[in-house]
Design a protein around this motif. Structure first.
Motif, PDB file in Angstrom:
ATOM      1  N   GLU A 144     -71.266   9.606 -52.124  1.00 15.72           N
ATOM      2  CA  GLU A 144     -71.539   9.569 -50.681  1.00 15.72           C
ATOM      3  C   GLU A 144     -70.243   9.490 -49.877  1.00 15.72           C
ATOM      4  O   GLU A 144     -70.094  10.156 -48.843  1.00 15.72           O
ATOM      5  N   GLN A 145     -69.313   8.693 -50.356  1.00 12.65           N
ATOM      6  CA  GLN A 145     -68.034   8.600 -49.655  1.00 12.65           C
ATOM      7  C   GLN A 145     -67.338   9.958 -49.617  1.00 12.65           C
ATOM      8  O   GLN A 145     -66.846  10.403 -48.572  1.00 12.65           O
ATOM      9  N   LEU A 146     -67.321  10.646 -50.756  1.00 16.11           N
ATOM     10  CA  LEU A 146     -66.650  11.937 -50.832  1.00 16.11           C
ATOM     11  C   LEU A 146     -67.368  12.995 -49.989  1.00 16.11           C
ATOM     12  O   LEU A 146     -66.716  13.874 -49.408  1.00 16.11           O
ATOM     13  N   ARG A 147     -68.680  12.941 -49.916  1.00 16.55           N
ATOM     14  CA  ARG A 147     -69.408  13.915 -49.099  1.00 16.55           C
ATOM     15  C   ARG A 147     -69.068  13.763 -47.624  1.00 16.55           C
ATOM     16  O   ARG A 147     -68.967  14.751 -46.892  1.00 16.55           O
ATOM     17  N   ALA A 148     -68.890  12.525 -47.181  1.00 18.49           N
ATOM     18  CA  ALA A 148     -68.495  12.301 -45.789  1.00 18.49           C
ATOM     19  C   ALA A 148     -67.113  12.885 -45.535  1.00 18.49           C
ATOM     20  O   ALA A 148     -66.874  13.535 -44.497  1.00 18.49           O
ATOM     21  N   PHE A 149     -66.216  12.691 -46.479  1.00 19.13           N
ATOM     22  CA  PHE A 149     -64.871  13.260 -46.339  1.00 19.13           C
ATOM     23  C   PHE A 149     -64.918  14.791 -46.362  1.00 19.13           C
ATOM     24  O   PHE A 149     -64.183  15.455 -45.637  1.00 19.13           O
ATOM     25  N   GLN A 150     -65.793  15.339 -47.200  1.00 22.59           N
ATOM     26  CA  GLN A 150     -65.915  16.795 -47.265  1.00 22.59           C
ATOM     27  C   GLN A 150     -66.320  17.372 -45.907  1.00 22.59           C
ATOM     28  O   GLN A 150     -65.787  18.391 -45.461  1.00 22.59           O
ATOM     29  N   GLU A 151     -67.270  16.730 -45.246  1.00 25.83           N
ATOM     30  CA  GLU A 151     -67.717  17.205 -43.937  1.00 25.83           C
ATOM     31  C   GLU A 151     -66.564  17.202 -42.936  1.00 25.83           C
ATOM     32  O   GLU A 151     -66.405  18.140 -42.147  1.00 25.83           O
ATOM     33  N   TRP A 185     -59.155  -0.218 -48.245  1.00 23.43           N
ATOM     34  CA  TRP A 185     -59.483  -1.015 -49.428  1.00 23.43           C
ATOM     35  C   TRP A 185     -60.916  -0.642 -49.801  1.00 23.43           C
ATOM     36  O   TRP A 185     -61.674  -0.137 -48.968  1.00 23.43           O
ATOM     37  N   PRO A 186     -61.328  -0.847 -51.036  1.00 22.64           N
ATOM     38  CA  PRO A 186     -62.615  -0.325 -51.492  1.00 22.64           C
ATOM     39  C   PRO A 186     -63.836  -0.915 -50.796  1.00 22.64           C
ATOM     40  O   PRO A 186     -63.797  -2.029 -50.255  1.00 22.64           O
ATOM     41  N   ASP A 187     -64.922  -0.149 -50.854  1.00 21.63           N
ATOM     42  CA  ASP A 187     -66.202  -0.644 -50.345  1.00 21.63           C
ATOM     43  C   ASP A 187     -66.781  -1.677 -51.302  1.00 21.63           C
ATOM     44  O   ASP A 187     -67.424  -2.636 -50.877  1.00 21.63           O
ATOM     45  N   ARG A 188     -66.528  -1.489 -52.588  1.00 22.10           N
ATOM     46  CA  ARG A 188     -67.039  -2.439 -53.578  1.00 22.10           C
ATOM     47  C   ARG A 188     -66.082  -3.634 -53.668  1.00 22.10           C
ATOM     48  O   ARG A 188     -64.966  -3.592 -53.156  1.00 22.10           O
ATOM     49  N   TYR A 189     -66.513  -4.673 -54.348  1.00 23.13           N
ATOM     50  CA  TYR A 189     -65.624  -5.814 -54.578  1.00 23.13           C
ATOM     51  C   TYR A 189     -64.549  -5.445 -55.596  1.00 23.13           C
ATOM     52  O   TYR A 189     -64.826  -4.877 -56.653  1.00 23.13           O
ATOM     53  N   VAL A 190     -63.294  -5.752 -55.280  1.00 20.32           N
ATOM     54  CA  VAL A 190     -62.193  -5.708 -56.234  1.00 20.32           C
ATOM     55  C   VAL A 190     -61.289  -6.901 -55.937  1.00 20.32           C
ATOM     56  O   VAL A 190     -61.331  -7.476 -54.840  1.00 20.32           O
ATOM     57  N   ALA A 191     -60.480  -7.278 -56.892  1.00 17.64           N
ATOM     58  CA  ALA A 191     -59.510  -8.351 -56.674  1.00 17.64           C
ATOM     59  C   ALA A 191     -58.390  -7.791 -55.797  1.00 17.64           C
ATOM     60  O   ALA A 191     -57.726  -6.827 -56.176  1.00 17.64           O
ATOM     61  N   ASP A 199     -69.299   4.139 -45.575  1.00 17.35           N
ATOM     62  CA  ASP A 199     -70.392   5.100 -45.654  1.00 17.35           C
ATOM     63  C   ASP A 199     -70.156   6.201 -44.628  1.00 17.35           C
ATOM     64  O   ASP A 199     -69.175   6.174 -43.872  1.00 17.35           O
ATOM     65  N   THR A 200     -71.054   7.169 -44.570  1.00 19.62           N
ATOM     66  CA  THR A 200     -70.859   8.334 -43.721  1.00 19.62           C
ATOM     67  C   THR A 200     -70.670   7.959 -42.256  1.00 19.62           C
ATOM     68  O   THR A 200     -69.733   8.434 -41.592  1.00 19.62           O
ATOM     69  N   ALA A 201     -71.526   7.088 -41.744  1.00 19.75           N
ATOM     70  CA  ALA A 201     -71.453   6.720 -40.332  1.00 19.75           C
ATOM     71  C   ALA A 201     -70.142   6.023 -40.005  1.00 19.75           C
ATOM     72  O   ALA A 201     -69.496   6.325 -38.991  1.00 19.75           O
ATOM     73  N   ASN A 202     -69.745   5.093 -40.837  1.00 23.60           N
ATOM     74  CA  ASN A 202     -68.498   4.355 -40.604  1.00 23.60           C
ATOM     75  C   ASN A 202     -67.278   5.268 -40.698  1.00 23.60           C
ATOM     76  O   ASN A 202     -66.366   5.196 -39.867  1.00 23.60           O
ATOM     77  N   ILE A 203     -67.257   6.119 -41.705  1.00 24.76           N
ATOM     78  CA  ILE A 203     -66.116   7.016 -41.884  1.00 24.76           C
ATOM     79  C   ILE A 203     -65.966   7.935 -40.679  1.00 24.76           C
ATOM     80  O   ILE A 203     -64.866   8.116 -40.138  1.00 24.76           O
ATOM     81  N   LYS A 204     -67.064   8.517 -40.240  1.00 28.46           N
ATOM     82  CA  LYS A 204     -66.997   9.466 -39.129  1.00 28.46           C
ATOM     83  C   LYS A 204     -66.615   8.782 -37.822  1.00 28.46           C
ATOM     84  O   LYS A 204     -65.819   9.312 -37.034  1.00 28.46           O
ATOM     85  N   GLU A 205     -67.156   7.599 -37.568  1.00 26.36           N
ATOM     86  CA  GLU A 205     -66.775   6.874 -36.355  1.00 26.36           C
ATOM     87  C   GLU A 205     -65.304   6.505 -36.399  1.00 26.36           C
ATOM     88  O   GLU A 205     -64.597   6.603 -35.394  1.00 26.36           O
ATOM     89  N   SER A 206     -64.832   6.074 -37.556  1.00 22.22           N
ATOM     90  CA  SER A 206     -63.427   5.718 -37.716  1.00 22.22           C
ATOM     91  C   SER A 206     -62.523   6.896 -37.390  1.00 22.22           C
ATOM     92  O   SER A 206     -61.546   6.765 -36.638  1.00 22.22           O
ATOM     93  N   VAL A 207     -62.833   8.060 -37.937  1.00 22.02           N
ATOM     94  CA  VAL A 207     -62.002   9.238 -37.723  1.00 22.02           C
ATOM     95  C   VAL A 207     -62.005   9.670 -36.261  1.00 22.02           C
ATOM     96  O   VAL A 207     -60.954   9.983 -35.690  1.00 22.02           O
ATOM     97  N   GLU A 208     -63.169   9.681 -35.641  1.00 30.02           N
ATOM     98  CA  GLU A 208     -63.251  10.103 -34.239  1.00 30.02           C
ATOM     99  C   GLU A 208     -62.401   9.192 -33.348  1.00 30.02           C
ATOM    100  O   GLU A 208     -61.680   9.661 -32.460  1.00 30.02           O
ATOM    101  N   LYS A 209     -62.473   7.896 -33.588  1.00 28.98           N
ATOM    102  CA  LYS A 209     -61.703   6.948 -32.783  1.00 28.98           C
ATOM    103  C   LYS A 209     -60.207   7.065 -33.073  1.00 28.98           C
ATOM    104  O   LYS A 209     -59.374   6.959 -32.162  1.00 28.98           O
ATOM    105  N   SER A 210     -59.856   7.278 -34.344  1.00 31.16           N
ATOM    106  CA  SER A 210     -58.441   7.428 -34.696  1.00 31.16           C
ATOM    107  C   SER A 210     -57.854   8.671 -34.042  1.00 31.16           C
ATOM    108  O   SER A 210     -56.745   8.642 -33.497  1.00 31.16           O
ATOM    109  N   LEU A 211     -58.584   9.778 -34.088  1.00 32.28           N
ATOM    110  CA  LEU A 211     -58.109  11.014 -33.477  1.00 32.28           C
ATOM    111  C   LEU A 211     -57.877  10.834 -31.977  1.00 32.28           C
ATOM    112  O   LEU A 211     -56.885  11.316 -31.420  1.00 32.28           O
ATOM    113  N   LYS A 212     -58.788  10.127 -31.338  1.00 32.04           N
ATOM    114  CA  LYS A 212     -58.662   9.902 -29.893  1.00 32.04           C
ATOM    115  C   LYS A 212     -57.438   9.052 -29.581  1.00 32.04           C
ATOM    116  O   LYS A 212     -56.660   9.367 -28.675  1.00 32.04           O
TER     117      LYS A 212
END
Length: 380
Positions: A183-190, A157-163, A130-143
């Protein structure tokens, strides 16, 4: 007599290439303007099996040989643990300080749904895309990476269940509600608008997921995924070949495949056949019990032995056969190659450069005959 002549002719052609100077080839990644080398250097051993010094040595060697892309993830190194998480990025970051940043295509990944890896986030019991997780992930990765932008950000791997990871079929009973694709794409757009991410992609994804992402992007005017990072090798073919090839075709969704585990977690080198050998004892499948054990199961092992014999028949090494096969597939943009030493990395790069391109028809015919008998033996 005819077979003998064919083998001899092939060996002659391959050996002739040993003395030739060759270079890696480069392809455009999907709809992006990233021109990526046909080998991407995978780094998931950094911080677990490799020291920082060893990591720097391999990174420098890879880029000196023409590789221009490296693949990491917030979850790395693998196997995942709270104690080592993020070390891979730190090793890459210290190496990047001495490199021209615009010459390095840096790909990383944000974790998908997980109830077991909450230590990756500051305040989360469950990882979500989701937006919060994606943004926190990116900030930490950049650092950790010591950079201000990521060239390619992928969902690991996907947020939904897949095999996943060797599981054969979709289990409807495991369905769960998930973060909407929009929602996932909107977070990436930001993040793209902020200049922190250039392009986005997916990993361990299905045709349904790819089409939903592409459709959401088209309808909502959001960023389109340009890549898919899925397992692909002589031992794992059907998952991609059955319908993802059609979905990702340039005339359809135009999404580039970054093929991971082209050597089947190292099994296609043949090093695990003799379980008492030193390479086998030091290999990941034995160092980490249970890790990717599907590649060492009886049928996969049997298929691997057959492919080793096939390589020998045509005067190829096991590595040349396995990597040459993936290299030549028209839908593969780049193969993600991992290594724990410069020597391993050299062998892998050389396999791309000295193995006849494309593999001769007689080799491919034998591969297809084996495939008819062993369809994805590493899928449980």
């Amino acid at each position: 007599m005819r077979t003998s002549r064919m083998r001899g002719s092939l060996r002659t052609r391959i050996c002739a290439k040993l003395g030739e100077k060759s270079a890696l080839q480069y392809k455009k990644l999907g709809d992006s303007d990233l021109v990526i080398s046909e080998i991407t250097f995978g780094t998931m051993t950094f911080g677990e099996q490799n020291t920082e010094k060893e990591a720097h040595g391999m990174l420098s060697y890879a880029f000196e040989r023409g590789i221009n892309a490296l693949d990491t993830a917030e979850a790395y190194p693998i196997p995942m643990s709270k104690e080592t998480q993020g070390k891979t990025d730190l090793f890459i970051g210290s190496w990047l300080k001495s490199q021209p940043r615009d010459k390095v295509i840096l790909a990383t990944k944000v974790c998908g749904y997980s109830e077991r890896s909450s230590y990756i986030r500051d305040n989360a019991k469950v990882l979500r895309v989701d937006t919060a997780n994606i943004k926190e992930s990116v900030e930490k990765s950049l650092k950790r990476l010591g950079t201000d932008y990521i060239d390619l950000l992928q969902i690991h791997w996907p947020d939904r269940y897949v095999a996943l990871f060797g599981e054969f079929s979709y289990d409807p009973a495991k369905w769960r509600s998930s973060v909407p694709f929009v929602e996932q794409l909107r977070a990436f757009q930001e993040l793209i608008e902020e200049g922190k991410v250039r392009y986005i992609g997916v990993s361990n994804e299905t045709s349904y997921g790819v089409m939903e992402f592409v459709h959401a992007a088209r309808v909502e005017g959001l960023p389109k995924i340009v890549s898919i990072q899925n397992s692909y090798s002589l031992l794992v073919r059907c998952r991609f070949e059955v319908d993802l090839v059609e979905v990702c075709h340039p005339n359809n969704c135009n999404i580039g495949l970054l093929a991971y585990s082209p050597l089947g977690a190292g099994s296609l080198t043949g090093k695990y056949i003799d379980s008492n050998s030193e390479p086998a004892r030091k290999g990941r499948l034995n160092l980490f019990p249970g890790y990717m054990e599907r590649y060492n199961k009886s049928v996969a092992r049997e298929a691997t032995i057959e492919y080793l014999e096939l390589a020998k028949k045509h005067g190829l090494t096991a590595v040349q056969l396995a990597l040459g096969f993936v290299r030549d597939r028209p839908f593969v943009t780049s193969s993600i190659i991992g290594a724990t030493s410069v020597e391993q990395l050299k062998e892998d790069i050389d396999a791309f450069l000295i193995t006849e391109r494309p593999l001769p028809p007689e080799v491919m015919a034998d591969i297809e005959n084996l495939f008819k008998r062993y369809k994805d033996p590493a899928i449980l």
